[in-house]
Design a protein around this motif. Structure first.
Motif, PDB file in Angstrom:
ATOM      1  N   ASN A 285      -3.295  11.162  -3.939  1.00 59.93           N
ATOM      2  CA  ASN A 285      -3.481  10.113  -2.936  1.00 59.93           C
ATOM      3  C   ASN A 285      -4.885   9.516  -2.992  1.00 59.93           C
ATOM      4  N   PRO A 331      -0.068  10.972   3.845  1.00 59.99           N
ATOM      5  CA  PRO A 331       0.625   9.773   3.363  1.00 59.99           C
ATOM      6  C   PRO A 331       1.394  10.012   2.065  1.00 59.99           C
ATOM      7  N   THR A 332       2.413   9.193   1.849  1.00 61.42           N
ATOM      8  CA  THR A 332       3.061   9.118   0.544  1.00 61.42           C
ATOM      9  C   THR A 332       2.128   8.392  -0.423  1.00 61.42           C
ATOM     10  N   GLY A 335       1.857   5.030   0.774  1.00 63.79           N
ATOM     11  CA  GLY A 335       0.961   4.979   1.925  1.00 63.79           C
ATOM     12  C   GLY A 335      -0.496   4.946   1.495  1.00 63.79           C
ATOM     13  N   TRP A 338      -1.365   1.355   0.106  1.00 63.39           N
ATOM     14  CA  TRP A 338      -1.644   0.242   1.022  1.00 63.39           C
ATOM     15  C   TRP A 338      -2.861   0.519   1.904  1.00 63.39           C
ATOM     16  N   ILE A 339      -3.103   1.789   2.222  1.00 61.11           N
ATOM     17  CA  ILE A 339      -4.317   2.115   2.975  1.00 61.11           C
ATOM     18  C   ILE A 339      -5.547   1.777   2.146  1.00 61.11           C
ATOM     19  N   ALA A 379      -6.099   4.556  10.556  1.00 62.71           N
ATOM     20  CA  ALA A 379      -4.831   4.616   9.819  1.00 62.71           C
ATOM     21  C   ALA A 379      -4.182   5.986   9.881  1.00 62.71           C
ATOM     22  N   PHE A 382      -0.587   6.702  11.377  1.00 68.08           N
ATOM     23  CA  PHE A 382       0.588   6.180  10.677  1.00 68.08           C
ATOM     24  C   PHE A 382       1.360   7.300   9.981  1.00 68.08           C
ATOM     25  N   TYR A 383       0.675   8.356   9.575  1.00 68.91           N
ATOM     26  CA  TYR A 383       1.328   9.404   8.799  1.00 68.91           C
ATOM     27  C   TYR A 383       1.113  10.821   9.344  1.00 68.91           C
TER      28      TYR A 383
END
Length: 447
Positions: A285, A331-332, A335, A338-339, A379, A382-383
């Motif tokens: 990530n 996050p994936t 994810g 885009w972050i 952010a 979001f996850y």
């Protein structure tokens, strides 16, 4: 004689008949011994692997000091390169001492809070003695790893204030930042302080490290003022290109590499399969966010300026890294993409915005570390389950207000007592010659 042979045969048969029973008894005893030893072996292995993670992560983050030095050396003008290199090695050395003298126990006071949840203990850190397996890691490895984060915070300030601050006021500020300001605000979250109790989440330091350094840099930039000639009386911004974009690019790659230790080792454990899997996800990530930030900045500069701006591309990658740092595990890969991409966009937008505000940030550290740090912190919900946008904002605002106000007070005191800026003549000559008497590129000067 036959009778003797029969007796011997019977004895042998009895012995062989008893062997399975003996074997079963021995196997049971061995299994019992293994079962008794297994928990101790697991603890030993976890201690070793956790300690190893801290040490590897620590020296990767240490390598980020070289990244900051190269990035800043490339983005300042040639007459100020030696000063930036001097500041970077000096600030790391000061941070190493101050974090031992007072910083670590301010940040991790355990049960020794001076003011519970807000102010830790004022004492040097001790790492001697036999290892305490119950902690899960070596005390020395933890101190070493956490120190690297402290030094990183000071590195952020160095680049913003480049080319127009004297050496010794900057180093005195570094003493205060690394010994007191950073440890205090970081204790609120990572030391078990009030923010951690309230539900704030910052996995590896988008706010605690990066935004904190950005706030300290912002306070200094406002009080110090811009470089001579940066902003014209007609409101125009005069570009001051860096001396070596090859060095700046090298510095970015070094920082990118170091970030795997920064985020990955913040898992704080490698003693189980789950931890090893988590570290690998964090690595993936982290890389994805950096790549997305770079690509987003590249595409946006092409769209706006009709050509790619390398400095924006470099800072876009760094902004992507800062953006994912608050929550790199949950996050994936999409994810993280885009972050990180939003971080790259932030750089392209905020750099010219600061110019309009007449805030001179030589290397773009405020957009990269402060603004992208804010984005990365916000952010997280979001996850990551159990987090909220409200608490994330409260945590960011609290740390930002503390660091900005405290830094501003220190900068004002330094300005009033010993002065922050060199004379106009010294600034025009360059701080390499004026303060250090040693040029980074003496051949060019002679030519």
């Amino acid at each position: 004689m036959k009778t003797l042979f029969k007796l011997a045969g019977l004895a042998s048969a009895s012995a062989f008949a008893a062997l399975p029973a003996w074997a079963q008894e021995a196997t049971a005893e061995a299994a019992e011994a293994v079962a008794e030893a297994a928990p101790a072996a697991a603890v030993d292995n976890a201690f070793i692997f956790n300690t190893l993670l801290f040490l590897i992560g620590g020296f990767l983050v240490f390598w980020m000091a070289a990244g900051f030095a190269m990035l800043e050396a490339g983005l300042v003008r040639s007459k100020n390169v030696t000063m930036q290199l001097t500041k970077n090695i000096a600030l790391f050395s000061i941070a190493s001492i101050m974090y031992w003298v007072v910083g670590y126990n301010l940040m991790y006071p355990g049960d020794g809070w001076s003011i519970a949840g807000y102010l830790g203990a004022f004492s040097p850190k001790s790492i001697g003695g036999d290892p305490d397996l119950a902690t899960g890691y070596s005390a020395g490895s933890d101190f070493f790893f956490q120190l690297m984060f402290c030094a990183t915070t000071a590195s952020i300030v160095s680049g913003t204030l480049a080319e127009r601050i004297k050496l010794w006021p900057f180093l005195i500020f570094t003493v205060v930042l690394t010994g007191f300001l950073y440890p205090i605000e970081a204790s609120w979250q990572w030391g078990g302080g009030w923010l951690s109790e309230a539900g704030f989440s910052d996995f590896a330091g988008s706010t605690l490290v990066h935004a904190a350094g950005g706030f300290a840099a912002l306070a200094g930039a406002i009080i110090l003022g811009p470089r001579l000639g940066k902003f014209g009386k007609d409101g125009r911004v005069h570009p001051m290109p860096g001396s070596n974009l090859a060095l700046a690019t090298l510095g970015t790659f070094v920082l990118w590499l170091g970030w795997f230790g920064f985020n990955g080792a913040s898992q704080l454990a490698l003693g189980t399969e789950a931890d090893a899997n988590a570290v690998s996800i964090i690595f993936a990530n982290t890389n994805m966010a950096a790549a997305a930030g770079a690509v987003a900045a590249m595409l946006l500069t092409q769209a706006i300026y009709k050509k790619v701006d390398l400095t924006m591309l470099l800072n876009g990658a760094l902004a992507g890294l800062v953006s994912i740092t608050a929550g790199p595990l949950d996050p994936t890969l999409f994810g993280a993409l885009w972050i990180g991409a939003v971080g790259g966009v932030i750089v392209v937008i905020v750099v010219p915005l600061l110019d309009k505000m007449k805030i001179d940030d030589v290397v773009g550290a405020i957009p990269v570390h402060l603004v992208a740090g804010f984005w990365g912190t916000m952010a997280v919900p979001f996850y990551t389950e159990g987090t909220s946008f409200v608490m994330q904002f409260i945590g960011f605002a609290s740390i930002g207000a503390f660091v900005f106000v405290a830094s501003a007070v220190v900068w004002v005191i330094l300005k009033a007592t010993m002065g922050l800026r060199p004379t106009q003549e010294e600034e025009m000559l360059g701080l390499d010659k004026a303060e250090l008497g040693l040029e980074a590129y003496p051949e060019f000067a002679k030519g």
